[in-house]
Scaffold this motif. Structure first.
Motif, PDB file in Angstrom:
ATOM      1  N   GLY A   1      47.666  34.226  40.914  1.00 57.96           N
ATOM      2  CA  GLY A   1      46.729  33.472  41.747  1.00 57.96           C
ATOM      3  C   GLY A   1      47.262  32.114  42.171  1.00 57.96           C
ATOM      4  O   GLY A   1      46.520  31.321  42.772  1.00 57.96           O
ATOM      5  N   GLY A   2      48.517  31.832  41.858  1.00 60.67           N
ATOM      6  CA  GLY A   2      49.139  30.582  42.312  1.00 60.67           C
ATOM      7  C   GLY A   2      48.957  29.407  41.376  1.00 60.67           C
ATOM      8  O   GLY A   2      49.022  28.247  41.824  1.00 60.67           O
ATOM      9  N   ALA A   3      48.753  29.656  40.090  1.00 65.32           N
ATOM     10  CA  ALA A   3      48.577  28.566  39.133  1.00 65.32           C
ATOM     11  C   ALA A   3      49.797  27.653  39.118  1.00 65.32           C
ATOM     12  O   ALA A   3      50.938  28.124  39.143  1.00 65.32           O
ATOM     13  N   ASP A   4      49.562  26.351  39.096  1.00 66.61           N
ATOM     14  CA  ASP A   4      50.648  25.378  39.019  1.00 66.61           C
ATOM     15  C   ASP A   4      51.100  25.176  37.571  1.00 66.61           C
ATOM     16  O   ASP A   4      52.270  24.848  37.318  1.00 66.61           O
ATOM     17  N   ALA A   5      50.183  25.351  36.635  1.00 63.99           N
ATOM     18  CA  ALA A   5      50.494  25.185  35.210  1.00 63.99           C
ATOM     19  C   ALA A   5      49.435  25.918  34.406  1.00 63.99           C
ATOM     20  O   ALA A   5      48.283  26.038  34.830  1.00 63.99           O
ATOM     21  N   ILE A   6      49.833  26.405  33.225  1.00 66.48           N
ATOM     22  CA  ILE A   6      48.919  27.152  32.362  1.00 66.48           C
ATOM     23  C   ILE A   6      49.112  26.693  30.911  1.00 66.48           C
ATOM     24  O   ILE A   6      50.248  26.399  30.495  1.00 66.48           O
ATOM     25  N   SER A   7      48.028  26.646  30.184  1.00 66.92           N
ATOM     26  CA  SER A   7      48.105  26.357  28.747  1.00 66.92           C
ATOM     27  C   SER A   7      47.249  27.374  27.995  1.00 66.92           C
ATOM     28  O   SER A   7      46.270  27.901  28.529  1.00 66.92           O
ATOM     29  N   ILE A   8      47.652  27.654  26.760  1.00 66.92           N
ATOM     30  CA  ILE A   8      46.885  28.506  25.861  1.00 66.92           C
ATOM     31  C   ILE A   8      46.619  27.712  24.591  1.00 66.92           C
ATOM     32  O   ILE A   8      47.565  27.179  23.996  1.00 66.92           O
TER      33      ILE A   8
ATOM     34  N   GLN B   1      40.293  32.556  40.697  1.00 66.57           N
ATOM     35  CA  GLN B   1      39.190  33.463  40.401  1.00 66.57           C
ATOM     36  C   GLN B   1      39.386  34.808  41.090  1.00 66.57           C
ATOM     37  O   GLN B   1      39.130  35.868  40.490  1.00 66.57           O
ATOM     38  N   GLN B   2      39.875  34.778  42.309  1.00 67.05           N
ATOM     39  CA  GLN B   2      40.102  36.029  43.038  1.00 67.05           C
ATOM     40  C   GLN B   2      41.160  36.869  42.347  1.00 67.05           C
ATOM     41  O   GLN B   2      41.052  38.101  42.263  1.00 67.05           O
ATOM     42  N   ALA B   3      42.195  36.212  41.820  1.00 65.01           N
ATOM     43  CA  ALA B   3      43.256  36.945  41.114  1.00 65.01           C
ATOM     44  C   ALA B   3      42.711  37.595  39.849  1.00 65.01           C
ATOM     45  O   ALA B   3      43.095  38.724  39.509  1.00 65.01           O
ATOM     46  N   LEU B   4      41.822  36.914  39.152  1.00 65.47           N
ATOM     47  CA  LEU B   4      41.196  37.510  37.966  1.00 65.47           C
ATOM     48  C   LEU B   4      40.350  38.715  38.359  1.00 65.47           C
ATOM     49  O   LEU B   4      40.370  39.756  37.689  1.00 65.47           O
ATOM     50  N   ASP B   5      39.618  38.577  39.446  1.00 64.74           N
ATOM     51  CA  ASP B   5      38.757  39.674  39.904  1.00 64.74           C
ATOM     52  C   ASP B   5      39.563  40.874  40.377  1.00 64.74           C
ATOM     53  O   ASP B   5      39.109  42.022  40.273  1.00 64.74           O
ATOM     54  N   ASP B   6      40.767  40.629  40.881  1.00 67.71           N
ATOM     55  CA  ASP B   6      41.592  41.716  41.412  1.00 67.71           C
ATOM     56  C   ASP B   6      42.398  42.437  40.334  1.00 67.71           C
ATOM     57  O   ASP B   6      42.989  43.496  40.621  1.00 67.71           O
ATOM     58  N   SER B   7      42.443  41.887  39.140  1.00 69.17           N
ATOM     59  CA  SER B   7      43.250  42.481  38.076  1.00 69.17           C
ATOM     60  C   SER B   7      42.614  43.767  37.548  1.00 69.17           C
ATOM     61  O   SER B   7      41.479  43.758  37.068  1.00 69.17           O
ATOM     62  N   GLN B   8      43.338  44.876  37.618  1.00 69.91           N
ATOM     63  CA  GLN B   8      42.837  46.152  37.125  1.00 69.91           C
ATOM     64  C   GLN B   8      42.655  46.110  35.605  1.00 69.91           C
ATOM     65  O   GLN B   8      41.703  46.665  35.064  1.00 69.91           O
ATOM     66  N   TYR B   9      43.580  45.444  34.922  1.00 70.60           N
ATOM     67  CA  TYR B   9      43.484  45.360  33.458  1.00 70.60           C
ATOM     68  C   TYR B   9      42.214  44.607  33.045  1.00 70.60           C
ATOM     69  O   TYR B   9      41.488  45.039  32.145  1.00 70.60           O
TER      70      TYR B   9
END
Length: 256
Positions: free
Chosen positions: A145-152, A193-201
């Protein structure tokens, strides 16, 4: 005569017994290193995970402090060419060694509630917990979805970050964590959000959210302050798809 002999033998054996006992006490103290060799039966996985997480956080802070000292010393040696300084700054943002801020999303994943586990004894336990694949699916969708940075768990994700399941915990950068798992991304919230919605998994995961009350929550963030990655950047091993692999040892591992 025999009585005197027994007395002499006792006098000779007593120091040996005391010496052996002393050696045993010294060995136990050395192995324990100030900890309990027989921990309480109340020791829980959560407690062990928390202790390991605290230890890792302390080591990470020490590493960050030492890295800061190295950068200061390098600066004192002489100014860096402006063009090279800009390249280093741009690369540090891409690598993840620079803090960033901006709008984004936070996805929170949780295991099924205890009552659901108790009420479904015949259900496969793997269906009722969050796995590494679930976390990876969310992270991959956010990157897509084009995230610039991610943290967990508030730890920056970089190119060498690995997510692994170990027992009932998930290991990130070598440190175990228990749920809930919080995955935060900075970027265009609509696209994320769209990328999350499009994820089949993730769509399949939603079935378990409905059936077994697994936790899946998405929260809009108006401004996220994401820390820099503070761990080591050493790469122990890597392979290129399509090329024959040959055993090799990294410089840091060989000490050369």
């Amino acid at each position: 005569m025999s009585r005197l002999r027994r007395f002499s033998l006792w006098r000779a054996a007593a120091p040996v017994a005391l010496l052996c006992a002393g050696l045993l006490f010294a060995t136990s103290a050395t192995n324990a290193r100030g900890t309990d060799l027989r921990p309480s039966r109340n020791t829980t996985l959560a407690g062990l995970v928390e202790e390991q997480s605290r230890r890792s956080a302390t080591l990470t802070r020490q590493h960050a402090a030492l890295s800061g000292d190295i950068e200061k010393l390098q600066t004192q040696q002489g100014a860096i060419e402006p063009k090279l300084a800009k390249q280093l700054k741009d690369l540090s943002v891409q690598v993840g060694t620079t803090p960033v801020t901006g709008p984004g999303l936070t996805v929170t994943l949780k295991d099924a509630p205890r009552e659901v586990v108790k009420d479904n004894p015949d259900i496969d336990a793997d269906w009722l917990v969050i796995h590494q694949q679930d976390i990876q699916a969310v992270v991959n969708a956010l990157w897509a979805g084009g995230a610039d940075a991610i943290s967990i768990q508030n730890h920056r994700v970089i190119s060498t970050t690995g997510i692994k399941c170990v027992g009932n915990s998930v290991v990130l950068h070598g440190v175990p964590y228990l749920p809930p798992y919080k995955i935060t991304a900075i970027g265009d919230r609509r696209k994320l959000q769209q990328a999350l919605d499009d994820s089949q998994y993730i769509e399949n995961l939603q079935d378990y959210v409905v059936r077994f009350q697994l936790g899946y929550e998405v929260k809009n963030e108006s401004n996220v302050a994401m820390p820099a990655y503070e761990g080591t950047l050493d790469l122990q091993s890597a392979t290129v798809p399509g090329f024959e692999t040959t055993p090799s040892v990294s410089p840091s591992a060989s000490g050369r």
